[in-house]
Scaffold this motif. Structure first.
Motif, short mmCIF file in Angstrom:
data_model
loop_
_atom_site.label_atom_id
_atom_site.label_comp_id
_atom_site.label_asym_id
_atom_site.label_seq_id
_atom_site.Cartn_x
_atom_site.Cartn_y
_atom_site.Cartn_z
N LEU A 317 0.84 -1.20 0.00
CA LEU A 317 0.00 0.00 0.00
C LEU A 317 0.87 1.25 0.00
CD1 LEU A 317 -2.65 -1.07 2.64
CD2 LEU A 317 -2.84 -1.14 0.17
N ALA A 359 1.42 1.86 10.81
CA ALA A 359 0.02 2.13 10.47
C ALA A 359 -0.21 3.62 10.28
CB ALA A 359 -0.89 1.59 11.57
N GLY A 366 -1.74 8.07 2.94
CA GLY A 366 -2.94 7.79 2.15
C GLY A 366 -3.96 8.91 2.19
N ALA A 367 -3.83 9.84 3.11
CA ALA A 367 -4.80 10.93 3.20
C ALA A 367 -4.07 12.27 3.13
CB ALA A 367 -5.59 10.81 4.50
N MET A 369 -4.93 15.01 2.04
CA MET A 369 -5.74 16.17 2.41
C MET A 369 -5.65 16.45 3.90
SD MET A 369 -9.08 15.45 0.14
CE MET A 369 -10.16 16.46 1.14
N ALA A 391 -6.27 7.83 -4.75
CA ALA A 391 -6.21 6.71 -3.83
C ALA A 391 -4.79 6.19 -3.80
CB ALA A 391 -7.14 5.61 -4.29
N SER A 397 -11.85 0.60 -9.64
CA SER A 397 -12.64 1.70 -9.10
C SER A 397 -13.82 1.19 -8.27
CB SER A 397 -13.16 2.55 -10.24
OG SER A 397 -13.96 1.73 -11.06
N GLN A 398 -14.16 -0.08 -8.40
CA GLN A 398 -15.27 -0.62 -7.64
C GLN A 398 -14.93 -0.75 -6.17
OE1 GLN A 398 -18.26 -2.38 -9.08
NE2 GLN A 398 -17.78 -0.86 -10.62
N GLY A 399 -13.65 -0.66 -5.82
CA GLY A 399 -13.26 -0.95 -4.46
C GLY A 399 -13.01 -2.43 -4.36
N VAL B 245 -12.73 6.75 13.17
CA VAL B 245 -11.48 6.84 12.40
C VAL B 245 -11.74 6.40 10.97
CG1 VAL B 245 -9.13 5.98 12.19
CG2 VAL B 245 -10.07 6.45 14.45
N PHE B 249 -11.45 9.03 7.69
CA PHE B 249 -10.53 8.88 6.56
C PHE B 249 -11.24 8.43 5.30
CE2 PHE B 249 -7.49 9.07 9.95
CZ PHE B 249 -6.42 9.73 9.37
N THR B 252 -14.52 11.52 4.78
CA THR B 252 -14.12 12.92 4.73
C THR B 252 -12.82 13.11 3.97
OG1 THR B 252 -15.19 13.18 6.87
CG2 THR B 252 -13.77 14.96 6.14
N TYR B 253 -11.83 12.19 4.19
CA TYR B 253 -10.55 12.37 3.50
C TYR B 253 -10.38 11.44 2.32
CZ TYR B 253 -9.41 15.69 7.07
OH TYR B 253 -9.44 16.79 7.87
N LEU B 254 -11.45 10.75 1.92
CA LEU B 254 -11.51 10.01 0.65
C LEU B 254 -10.39 9.01 0.45
CD1 LEU B 254 -12.21 13.12 -1.60
CD2 LEU B 254 -13.89 11.74 -0.39
N MET B 255 -9.93 8.41 1.55
CA MET B 255 -8.85 7.43 1.42
C MET B 255 -9.43 6.12 0.88
SD MET B 255 -6.23 6.49 4.42
CE MET B 255 -5.08 5.15 4.32
N ASP B 256 -8.59 5.39 0.17
CA ASP B 256 -9.04 4.09 -0.32
C ASP B 256 -9.46 3.22 0.85
OD1 ASP B 256 -8.60 2.12 -2.93
OD2 ASP B 256 -8.52 1.11 -1.01
N VAL B 258 -10.25 -0.04 1.33
CA VAL B 258 -9.64 -1.34 1.65
C VAL B 258 -8.30 -1.11 2.35
CG1 VAL B 258 -8.72 -3.45 0.69
CG2 VAL B 258 -10.79 -2.47 -0.25
N VAL B 259 -7.52 -0.19 1.78
CA VAL B 259 -6.26 0.20 2.39
C VAL B 259 -6.49 0.63 3.83
CG1 VAL B 259 -4.40 1.87 2.30
CG2 VAL B 259 -5.38 0.99 0.19
N VAL B 263 -5.09 -0.81 7.41
CA VAL B 263 -4.28 0.03 8.28
C VAL B 263 -4.91 0.14 9.67
CG1 VAL B 263 -3.43 2.35 8.61
CG2 VAL B 263 -3.31 1.30 6.38
N GLY B 469 -17.47 1.20 -1.38
CA GLY B 469 -16.05 1.48 -1.55
C GLY B 469 -15.75 2.69 -2.41
N VAL B 470 -16.76 3.32 -2.94
CA VAL B 470 -16.51 4.48 -3.80
C VAL B 470 -16.79 5.75 -2.99
CG1 VAL B 470 -17.06 5.57 -5.98
CG2 VAL B 470 -17.38 3.11 -5.71
N VAL B 473 -17.79 12.40 -3.96
CA VAL B 473 -17.36 13.79 -4.05
C VAL B 473 -18.44 14.54 -4.80
CG1 VAL B 473 -15.49 15.32 -4.68
CG2 VAL B 473 -15.03 12.91 -4.32
#
Lengths: 403, 474
Positions: A317, A359, A366-367, A369, A391, A397-399, B245, B249, B252-256, B258-259, B263, B469-470, B473
C-alpha cells in the motif's frame, strides 16, 4: 488511476508537493508515536500533572524517553554495516510478498492470503532443503527456491481458480487458505516427514548448507536480497513490457471493457493470483533458506513466517503497488522492524510501537488532504489548487470488496 | 390476456413450456440481486401486430447462461466428491452412533438416541449421490434448491453418524447447539457492523480492529470499575471510536477504503498490544481482571428441554446479537434512515439529487455499525475469561467479514452464515473430543475448509451494494 511517485517513469516531473506531504506524514506519525510513548509510561505521565509548576521535569523526562527510543530505532536499523545489512536481509521477504500483493492490487484483486502463500512456500522449500542430501549448491539451492515459489503459486492459484471458476470472493478464500496453510504446517511438523528425528516438539531439521542462501562474510546480508531486487525488476518488466502485464492492468482498471476487448478475465484473474502467490512464496523461501541470525537458517516451526504476509500488505500500500515503491517501502519497514528490536533492548519500548508507527505512516500518506489540513503552511501553498483525491492503491474503481 | 412479457430485470413472469425444447425451464422467480447473469430470457417477437392478435406469437424461453451452467456443474461435482467420500466412510463405520439430547446435569433428562451407524452413513451417501445427479442433469431446476438442502442435511447426519459410531461417549446435541450460538455471537455482531457500513457504501475491512479495540477497552474498564455494564459501554464506545477513524478517513478524507481497513487493523493491533505491554501487564491484577457476563435465564422459557438451554439461558450478549439482527433489518428495510442508508450505498449521486446528505448518512451508518462491532468485541474478554491478551480476536473479524459477504450484505443471511460458521467450529471441537481417527489439527481447520467449499460450491458470485467502496465527491 494516477501515475504518481511510483516507478512508471514516464513522467519525469518530480511531484514536490507529494514529497513534502509524505515527509510530513512521517513527521506526524513519529510525533504521535512519541505522544503515545510518553502517555503510556507510568513514570513520566505523573510528571505532567505538575507541568505548570515545574515544566522541566515533565519535558526533560519525556525528551529523554523519546529521544532514547528513537535513537535506538535509527541506530539499530542504520548504525553501521551490521545493522544495515541486517535491515536489508529483513526487507527482502517484505519486498517479495509486497510485490505479490501489489501485483494483485493492479488486477483489482485483494490478496490477503500472502501469509498463507508464504507459509506454504517456506514449508516446501525447507522440506526440499533438509530432506535431499548430497546435492551441490548450484543444483540444490535453485531447486529449493523453485519448489517454494511453485508451492506459493499453487496456493495463490487455488484462490485464483476458485474466483475464476466459481466466482468465490478472493478475500474470503485467501483468508481461509491462510488458516488452512498454518494448520497444515502445524500438522506437518508432527509427521515423520517434517519433524526432526529425536525431537518431541514440532520443529524441523536444519536446512542443508547446500540449500542455504550464500551470504556476505560476517554480515546478515544473503543472496535472498538480490533475488528480491531481481523479482522487483521482473515484476516491472512483466507489468510494463509484456502483453500479460497490459492485460492485468486492463482487467484491474475495467473488467467489463477488458472482456469486451476479447481478454479472458477469468484466465487473467487466475494467472495473476498464481504469480502473486509465487512472489509471496518467494518471501517464505527467504525466511526458510536465509540465515537471519546465526550461521544456519532457522529451522521450520509454526511461527517461523511471523506476520510477514500481513506486514507486506502495508508495504504494498505504501509502495502504491509499484515495484520501485514497494522496494523502498519494504526497505523502510525492514529498517523499522530491525530497529524495533534494538529499541526494545536498549530503551525498553515494546516493539508493538513499530506497528503503530507503520500504520500511522500509511494512514497519513494515504490521506494527503488531512496532512495539508494539519500542516498550515502546506495548506497556504496549496490554497489555489483543488484538493487531489487520489487513492493510494489502484484497486479497481469498484473498491476491493464490491467487484 | 395471457401473454407474458419479460420484466425489466430480465426474469420471466411465467414461462410456458415449449414442447420439444431441451433447454430447462427454470421457473422459480429469482430475485434481481442474485439473478444478474444467471439466466437469459429471450423473446422471439413476430412483426408488429395489433395487441389483440398478439396472443400466440410470443415465445418465451429461458436458456441457461454459460456461467450458470458452469456454476451448476461445479456444485454438482462438489456434491459428487462428497458423496464418494461418504461412500468410503461407509466402509469405516461400525457399531451404533448415540446422540445425547441433554447433558448429564440437566433437570429433565431427554433420551439418548441410538442409531445404527452403517445404514445411516450409507443412506446419507446415497442421498448425496442423488443430489449430485439433480445438479448434473439439466432440466431439474425446480428440484435443485431442495437437493441442496437434502445434501447439506445428509452431509451433517452422515458425518456425525460416522464420527459417533462405536464410540464410548455419545455426541452431545445440546452442547453442539449451545456452542454454535456462543461461537457465533461475536461473528453475528461483527457482520452486522459490516452490514451497516457497507450498505451505506463504506467498505469495512476493519471489523477485526474495531473488535480488538473494544475487547481491550471492555477488559480494562470492566476491571477498573468492576462492572460488566461499564465494560460493555466502554466496548461500544471503543467500537464507535474506531468507526469514527474509519469514517473520517474514508468519507471525509476520501482514502481508499480497503487500504484504510487494513491500516486500522494494524493500528488497533499495535495500539492494544503496546498499551497492554506497557500499562496493563505490569498491574494485571487491577487492570486485566474484568468480571464475566453471567447467563441470564429467561423465566419459564429456559426450562424447555433442549431448546431452553440453547436459546433462553445465554448471556446478555447472545440475546443482544439475536435482537440486533432484527433491529438492523428493521432499520434498513422499514425506516427512512435505512432507506437513505441503502440509497447512498447504491447510488449516492441520485440520493444527493433528492436532497439527502450523503456524507452525513454515511457517517451515521458507520458510527452505528461501530456499536455492534464494539459489542461483538466485548465477547472476547467479558464473555470468555475477563482478561485481555495480545491479538485476542484471532482473526474472528475477518470471519465476520466472510459471513457478511457470504450473506450477501443482508442482516438475516449474514447472521445465518455466522451461525453456520459457529456450528462447524463447534462441530470440529466436539468431534475432536470423541477420538476420531482424524487428526485434531485437521478438525480445527474444518470451519475454514467448510467456508471455502460453501463459497466456491454453493454461493458463487455475489454482488455488493453498487457504490460500496466508492468515495462520494460532490
Amino acid at each position: 488511476m494516477s501515475e504518481s511517485i511510483g516507478s512508471a517513469g514516464r513522467r519525469i516531473r518530480l511531484p514536490w508537493s507529494d514529497v513534502v506531504v509524505t515527509l510530513f506524514a512521517f513527521i506526524l506519525a513519529f510525533l504521535l508515536g512519541a505522544v503515545l510513548m510518553v502517555v503510556s509510561d507510568p513514570e513520566i505521565a505523573p510528571k505532567w500533572s505538575y507541568f505548570f509548576s515545574r515544566p522541566s521535569d515533565a519535558l526533560g523526562a519525556s525528551w529523554d524517553k523519546v529521544s532514547q527510543a528513537y535513537s535506538a530505532l535509527v541506530g539499530g536499523a542504520l548504525g553501521g554495516i551490521g545493522p544495515i545489512t541486517s535491515t536489508l536481509a529483513r526487507s527482502a521477504p517484505l519486498i517479495c510478498a509486497g510485490l505479490g500483493i501489489g501485483l494483485a492490487f493492479r488486477a483489482g484483486l485483494f490478496n490477503i492470503g500472502a501469509q498463507g502463500q508464504a507459509v506454504v512456500g517456506a514449508m516446501i522449500s525447507a522440506l526440499v532443503g533438509f530432506s535431499i542430501k548430497g546435492l551441490p549448491l548450484a543444483v540444490h539451492l535453485p531447486l529449493a527456491v523453485l519448489a517454494g515459489v511453485a508451492a506459493g503459486a499453487a496456493w495463490g492459484g487455488i484462490a485464483g481458480a476458485l474466483k475464476a471458476r466459481a466466482g468465490a470472493h478472493e478475500v474470503i478464500t485467501t483468508i481461509m487458505l491462510n488458516y488452512i496453510a498454518l494448520g497444515m504446517l502445524g500438522w506437518a511438523l508432527t509427521t515423520t516427514l517434517f519433524q526432526r528425528p529425536g525431537r518431541a516438539d514440532p520443529i524441523s531439521p536444519i536446512v542443508e548448507w547446500s540449500a542455504t542462501f550464500p551470504r556476505i562474510e560476517g554480515t546478515q546480508l544473503h543472496m535472498g536480497f538480490v533475488l528480491a531486487l531481481l523479482a522487483a525488476f521482473g515484476v516491472w518488466w512483466l507489468m510494463e513490457r509484456t502483453k500479460l502485464g497490459f492485460q492485468i492492468r486492463a482487467v484491474g482498471s475495467n473488467p467489463s471493457a477488458s472482456a469486451t476487448a476479447g481478454m479472458s478475465v477469468s484466465t487473467i484473474t487466475a494467472t495473476t493470483m498464481a504469480i502473486s502467490g509465487g512472489l509471496a512464496g518467494l518471501a517464505g523461501v527467504q525466511v526458510a533458506l536465509g540465515a537471519i541470525s546465526g550461521a544456519t537458517p532457522t529451522p521450520l516451526t509454526a511461527g517461523l513466517v511471523g506476520s510477514i504476509g500481513f506486514d507486506a500488505i502495508t508495504v504494498a500500500l505504501l509502495g502504491r503497488s509499484r515495484p520501485l515503491g514497494t522496494v523502498l517501502a519494504g526497505l523502510l519497514f525492514g529498517a523499522m522492524n530491525t530497529g524495533g528490536l534494538k529499541m526494545q533492548s536498549a530503551a525498553q519500548t515494546p516493539p508493538d510501537l513499530i506497528m503503530v508507527l507503520q500504520a500511522l505512516i500509511v494512514l497519513f500518506v494515504g490521506a494527503p488532504m488531512l496532512v495539508r489540513t494539519l500542516v498550515p503552511f502546506l495548506k497556504a501553498r496549496r490554497a489555489g489548487k483543488a484538493p487531489t483525491t487520489q487513492a493510494v492503491a489502484p484497486v479497481a474503481s469498484q473498491g476491493g470488496l464490491a467487484s | 390476456m395471457n401473454t407474458t412479457y419479460p420484466r425489466p430485470d430480465g426474469t420471466p413472469e411465467k414461462v410456458p413450456p415449449v414442447p420439444g425444447d431441451a433447454a430447462p425451464a427454470d421457473a422459480e422467480p429469482s430475485d434481481a440481486r442474485r439473478a444478474d447473469e444467471s439466466s437469459v430470457t429471450t423473446a422471439t417477437l413476430a412483426p408488429y401486430r395489433h395487441p389483440a392478435q398478439l396472443d400466440e406469437e410470443v415465445h418465451l424461453r429461458t436458456t441457461e447462461s454459460a456461467e450458470a451452467r458452469r456454476q451448476r456443474l461445479s456444485t454438482g461435482a462438489l456434491i459428487g466428491i462428497v458423496a464418494a467420500v461418504m461412500l468410503w466412510l461407509v466402509t469405516q463405520t461400525s457399531g451404533t452412533a448415540r446422540f445425547a439430547l441433554s447433558n448429564a446435569l440437566d433437570e429433565v433428562q431427554l433420551p439418548t438416541i441410538s442409531v445404527p451407524g452403517l445404514p445411516v452413513v450409507l443412506v446419507s451417501a446415497l442421498l448425496l449421490a442423488a443430489a449430485c445427479v439433480v445438479y448434473v442433469l439439466p432440466g431439474m431446476g425446480r428440484w435443485r434448491r431442495w437437493a441442496g438442502l437434502v445434501a447439506g442435511l445428509a452431509l451433517v447426519a452422515g458425518f456425525l453418524s460416522w464420527a459417533a459410531a462405536g464410540r464410548s461417549l455419545p455426541f452431545l446435541v445440546s452442547n453442539q447447539l449451545q456452542g454454535t450460538l456462543l461461537l457465533a455471537t461475536p461473528l453475528i455482531l461483527g457482520a452486522l457492523c459490516g452490514v451497516m457500513c457497507e450498505r451505506s457504501g463504506v467498505v469495512n475491512v476493519a471489523i477485526e480492529g474495531q473488535m480488538l479495540t473494544a475487547a481491550f477497552a471492555a477488559a480494562v474498564v470492566g476491571s477498573v470499575t468492576g462492572s460488566v455494564t461499564a465494560g460493555l459501554f466502554a466496548a461500544m464506545f471503543a467500537g464507535v471510536l474506531m468507526g469514527a477513524v474509519l469514517a473520517l478517513f474514508a468519507i471525509t478524507y476520501l482514502m481508499d477504503q480497503v487500504v484504510l481497513g487494513v491500516v486500522i487493523n494494524l493500528l488497533a493491533l499495535g495500539l492494544t498490544s503496546f498499551l497492554f505491554d506497557s500499562l496493563v501487564k505490569p498491574q494485571s491484577g487491577e487492570l486485566n481482571d474484568a468480571p464475566l457476563l453471567e447467563p441470564i435465564q429467561i423465566p419459564l422459557l429456559h426450562k424447555i428441554p433442549l431448546l431452553g438451554d440453547v436459546l433462553f439461558s445465554q448471556t446478555i450478549l447472545a440475546y443482544l446479537a439475536l435482537i440486533s439482527v432484527v433491529v438492523v433489518w428493521f432499520i434498513l428495510e422499514r425506516t427512512v434512515w435505512g432507506l437513505r442508508i441503502r440509497s447512498v450505498g447504491e447510488h449516492p449521486k441520485a440520493a444527493d439529487t433528492v436532497g439527502i446528505n450523503v456524507v452525513a448518512i454515511r457517517w451515521s451508518a458507520v458510527l452505528a455499525g461501530g456499536l455492534f462491532a464494539g459489542l461483538g468485541g466485548s465477547f472476547f474478554t467479558l464473555g470468555v475469561t475477563g482478561a485481555f491478551n495480545d491479538d485476542i480476536t484471532v482473526g474472528k473479524g475477518f470471519i465476520a467479514l466472510a459471513a457478511l459477504i457470504m450473506g450477501r450484505w443482508r442482516p438475516g443471511l449474514a447472521a445465518l452464515m455466522a451461525l453456520f460458521f459457529g456450528f462447524v467450529d463447534q462441530l470440529g471441537s466436539q468431534v475432536q473430543t470423541m477420538g476420531t481417527p482424524i487428526s485434531s489439527d485437521w478438525l480445527k481447520l474444518l470451519p475454514y475448509l467448510a467456508t471455502i467449499v460453501a463459497v466456491a460450491g454453493l454461493i458463487g458470485r455475489v454482488r455488493g451494494p453498487a457504490a460500496d467502496g466508492v468515495p462520494y465527491v460532490k
